[in-house]
Design an enzyme around this catalytic site. Structure first.
Site, mmCIF file in Angstrom:
data_model
loop_
_atom_site.group_PDB
_atom_site.id
_atom_site.type_symbol
_atom_site.label_atom_id
_atom_site.label_comp_id
_atom_site.label_asym_id
_atom_site.label_seq_id
_atom_site.Cartn_x
_atom_site.Cartn_y
_atom_site.Cartn_z
ATOM 1 C CD GLU A 1 -57.298 -24.212 37.951
ATOM 2 O OE1 GLU A 1 -57.241 -25.418 38.218
ATOM 3 O OE2 GLU A 1 -58.382 -23.599 37.762
ATOM 4 C CG HIS B 1 -59.746 -19.441 38.853
ATOM 5 N ND1 HIS B 1 -60.639 -20.002 39.732
ATOM 6 C CD2 HIS B 1 -59.438 -20.409 37.963
ATOM 7 C CE1 HIS B 1 -60.868 -21.257 39.376
ATOM 8 N NE2 HIS B 1 -60.157 -21.526 38.300
ATOM 9 C CD GLU C 1 -62.768 -5.604 27.570
ATOM 10 O OE1 GLU C 1 -63.091 -4.431 27.810
ATOM 11 O OE2 GLU C 1 -63.596 -6.507 27.325
ATOM 12 C CG HIS D 1 -63.803 -10.151 25.489
ATOM 13 N ND1 HIS D 1 -64.588 -9.734 24.460
ATOM 14 C CD2 HIS D 1 -64.135 -9.358 26.547
ATOM 15 C CE1 HIS D 1 -65.364 -8.739 24.841
ATOM 16 N NE2 HIS D 1 -65.115 -8.491 26.121
#
Length: 123
Positions: free
Chosen positions: A117, A75, A55, A6
């Site tokens: 993105e 990003h 998360e 994550h």
């Protein structure tokens, strides 16, 4: 073997962030954790296809103070098989913050200013 699990974004308003990610990227809550004293909440969002999770962390003592994201040189990226429809959706939401037509990609920003993105599926 190591695998991605994550990635975390700290957010000011969990409800607002969850609503954004549901609408913009079809993510849903897959698990959550809350401190017994209420000092933090963690919500993990998934796409229903991969095991990777986003998360979202809310810290009670942070209040409404926005996070300093620096120059946004980091990003998260999502790949889509329906680029044109997703672009139109994001355009209608007003969350597109940068487009690079030469590369065939664009970026959206979430309510806390994190950049995501959007990349078309390549055949």
């Amino acid at each position: 073997m190591n695998t991605f699990y994550h990635f975390n974004f700290n957010v000011v308003d969990l409800d607002r962030s969850v609503a954004f990610y549901r609408e913009a990227l079809d993510l849903d809550i897959v698990r959550e954790k809350e401190a017994k004293d209420g000092s933090f909440r963690l919500l993990f969002l998934g796409d229903g296809h991969s095991g990777f999770q986003l998360e979202l962390t809310w810290l009670r003592d942070r209040g409404q103070k926005p996070y300093d994201l620096g120059e946004c040189e980091f990003h998260l990226a999502f790949r889509t098989d329906d680029y044109d429809a997703l672009h139109a959706k994001h355009q209608a939401m007003g969350c597109i913050c940068y487009e690079n037509p030469d590369m065939g990609i664009y970026f959206i920003h979430d309510p806390d200013g994190y950049w995501i993105e959007i990349v078309p599926e390549k055949g």
